[in-house]
Design an enzyme around this catalytic site. Structure first.
Site, PDB file in Angstrom:
ATOM      1  N   GLY A   2       0.805  -1.217   0.000  1.00 45.00           N
ATOM      2  CA  GLY A   2       0.000   0.000   0.000  1.00 45.00           C
ATOM      3  C   GLY A   2       0.834   1.260   0.000  1.00 45.00           C
ATOM      4  O   GLY A   2       0.439   2.273   0.586  1.00 45.00           O
ATOM      5  N   ALA A   3       1.986   1.222  -0.673  1.00 45.71           N
ATOM      6  CA  ALA A   3       2.893   2.376  -0.656  1.00 45.71           C
ATOM      7  C   ALA A   3       2.754   3.244  -1.896  1.00 45.71           C
ATOM      8  O   ALA A   3       3.629   4.073  -2.176  1.00 45.71           O
ATOM      9  CB  ALA A   3       4.339   1.913  -0.500  1.00 45.71           C
ATOM     10  N   GLY A  58      -0.348   7.960   0.336  1.00 43.56           N
ATOM     11  CA  GLY A  58      -0.757   8.010   1.737  1.00 43.56           C
ATOM     12  C   GLY A  58       0.296   7.568   2.726  1.00 43.56           C
ATOM     13  O   GLY A  58       1.504   7.811   2.562  1.00 43.56           O
ATOM     14  N   ILE A  59      -0.167   6.903   3.786  1.00 37.45           N
ATOM     15  CA  ILE A  59       0.714   6.485   4.866  1.00 37.45           C
ATOM     16  C   ILE A  59       1.791   5.521   4.381  1.00 37.45           C
ATOM     17  O   ILE A  59       2.954   5.616   4.783  1.00 37.45           O
ATOM     18  CB  ILE A  59      -0.119   5.857   6.006  1.00 37.45           C
ATOM     19  CG1 ILE A  59      -0.878   6.955   6.761  1.00 37.45           C
ATOM     20  CG2 ILE A  59       0.775   5.070   6.969  1.00 37.45           C
ATOM     21  CD1 ILE A  59      -1.781   6.437   7.855  1.00 37.45           C
ATOM     22  N   GLY A  60       1.422   4.595   3.517  1.00 31.73           N
ATOM     23  CA  GLY A  60       2.402   3.632   3.027  1.00 31.73           C
ATOM     24  C   GLY A  60       3.559   4.300   2.314  1.00 31.73           C
ATOM     25  O   GLY A  60       4.726   3.954   2.526  1.00 31.73           O
ATOM     26  N   SER A  96      -6.574  -0.696  13.041  1.00 35.09           N
ATOM     27  CA  SER A  96      -7.375   0.522  13.116  1.00 35.09           C
ATOM     28  C   SER A  96      -8.013   0.582  14.493  1.00 35.09           C
ATOM     29  O   SER A  96      -8.241  -0.446  15.145  1.00 35.09           O
ATOM     30  CB  SER A  96      -8.467   0.499  12.039  1.00 35.09           C
ATOM     31  OG  SER A  96      -9.456   1.475  12.282  1.00 35.09           O
ATOM     32  N   TYR A 101     -15.521  -3.754   7.996  1.00 38.36           N
ATOM     33  CA  TYR A 101     -14.201  -3.131   8.122  1.00 38.36           C
ATOM     34  C   TYR A 101     -13.619  -3.398   9.509  1.00 38.36           C
ATOM     35  O   TYR A 101     -12.454  -3.806   9.642  1.00 38.36           O
ATOM     36  CB  TYR A 101     -14.318  -1.629   7.879  1.00 38.36           C
ATOM     37  CG  TYR A 101     -13.011  -0.882   8.049  1.00 38.36           C
ATOM     38  CD1 TYR A 101     -11.985  -1.028   7.126  1.00 38.36           C
ATOM     39  CD2 TYR A 101     -12.816  -0.029   9.137  1.00 38.36           C
ATOM     40  CE1 TYR A 101     -10.784  -0.338   7.288  1.00 38.36           C
ATOM     41  CE2 TYR A 101     -11.622   0.668   9.295  1.00 38.36           C
ATOM     42  CZ  TYR A 101     -10.612   0.497   8.370  1.00 38.36           C
ATOM     43  OH  TYR A 101      -9.416   1.172   8.521  1.00 38.36           O
TER      44      TYR A 101
END
Length: 298
Positions: free
Chosen positions: A15-16, A19-21, A144, A169
């Site tokens: 997930g890079a 965003g955060i990744g 989360s 989720y």
């Protein structure tokens, strides 16, 4: 936060693409780590490599193809990494999908959030376990705060009977948290030399708030606009640069440990710097964690 020298280390960050990744990947690259960035969208992956190169000059980074919603894609990536035979020293399981409005399935028939967030990561980590052992790796899973409200419906993991986006989720994030703790327990018991922990980013405005809620919509989801406005005034929502701190701490800090859970230290854990958190009650259900782990054998 300071990041120790990571020269010679290989770090996988899912997930890079943004965003955060991507923020974590840049921080690891600046510290000398070689990056392996599995991505679903090759174009976004190429742009992420450009960002890493610009923000961490001289760094080494490459992408690999991965769709966590497809176990055949997970298998292909794992076989590629195993064939390369390089030890993996850091693994940040960050990629995810959040609250698509309609029930959506992975290519293997699982509910999309559970299949992507939990099952895809679990299968990938399980398959590359020999490389993680070789690197005496630290594995950090992005959970989360919603995990605290999560519950596992063992009779309906695919959510075929009653789909509610936020419940699904929360269940997926609880499963990720339980898996992270179970991986550390088994590593300790079996001498795998792997440290596994988890983190959550508080309320951090990123593409996650648009991509999932807008899935299948013809008009933008209201939640994206709400969180965009909150982020501009700094109320209960923080930037990516702040939101990545708990996971970065969990992944590289000498003070972070396996079997621990990290998150923001601010009011309600919405924002703030990294601190150790108490595990939600359901995440301490070792029997449920072992039951989830058994999915690796299927």
């Amino acid at each position: 936060m300071p990041v120790p020298d990571l020269t010679g280390k290989v770090a996988v960050v899912t997930g890079a693409s943004d965003g955060i990744g991507l923020g974590i990947a840049v921080r690891l690259a600046r510290a000398g780590a070689e990056l392996v960035l599995p991505v679903r969208n090759p174009a976004k992956g190429a742009r992420a490599l450009e960002v890493v190169a610009a923000r961490a000059p001289g760094s080494v980074a490459s992408t690999r193809e991965l769709d966590l919603a497809s176990l055949s894609s997970v298998k292909h990536l794992s076989e590629t990494l195993l064939s390369e035979g390089r030890p993996l020293h850091l693994f940040v399981a960050n990629a995810g999908v959040m609250t698509p409005p309609e029930r959506t399935l992975t290519t293997d028939g699982f509910e999309l959030q559970f299949g992507t967030n939990h099952l895809g990561h679990m299968a990938l980590i399980g398959r590359v376990l020999p490389l993680l052992q070789m690197g005496e790796a630290r594995v950090t899973t992005m959970s989360s705060s919603a995990a605290a409200q999560g519950a596992t419906d063992w009779d309906d993991l695919a959510r075929a009977n009653r789909y509610k986006a936020i419940r699904s989720y929360s269940a997926s994030k609880l499963a990720q948290l339980m898996f992270a703790m179970e991986l550390d327990r088994r590593s300790q018991e079996l001498g795998w030399r792997i440290s596994s922990n988890a983190a959550h980013p508080g309320t951090t405005y990123s593409n996650l708030y648009a991509s999932g809620p807008n899935l299948g919509r013809t008009k933008p989801s209201p939640i994206d606009g709400i969180f965009r406005r909150l982020s501009t005034i700094g109320v209960f929502v923080q930037s990516v640069d702040s939101g990545l701190l708990p996971a970065l701490h969990a992944a590289v800090s000498p003070d972070a440990e396996g079997g621990r859970y990290y998150g923001p230290d601010g009011l309600g854990q919405f924002t703030g710097s990294a601190k150790e958190l108490k595990l939600p009650r359901r995440a301490n259900a070792h029997s449920d964690a072992a039951r989830l782990w058994a999915c690796l054998k299927r």
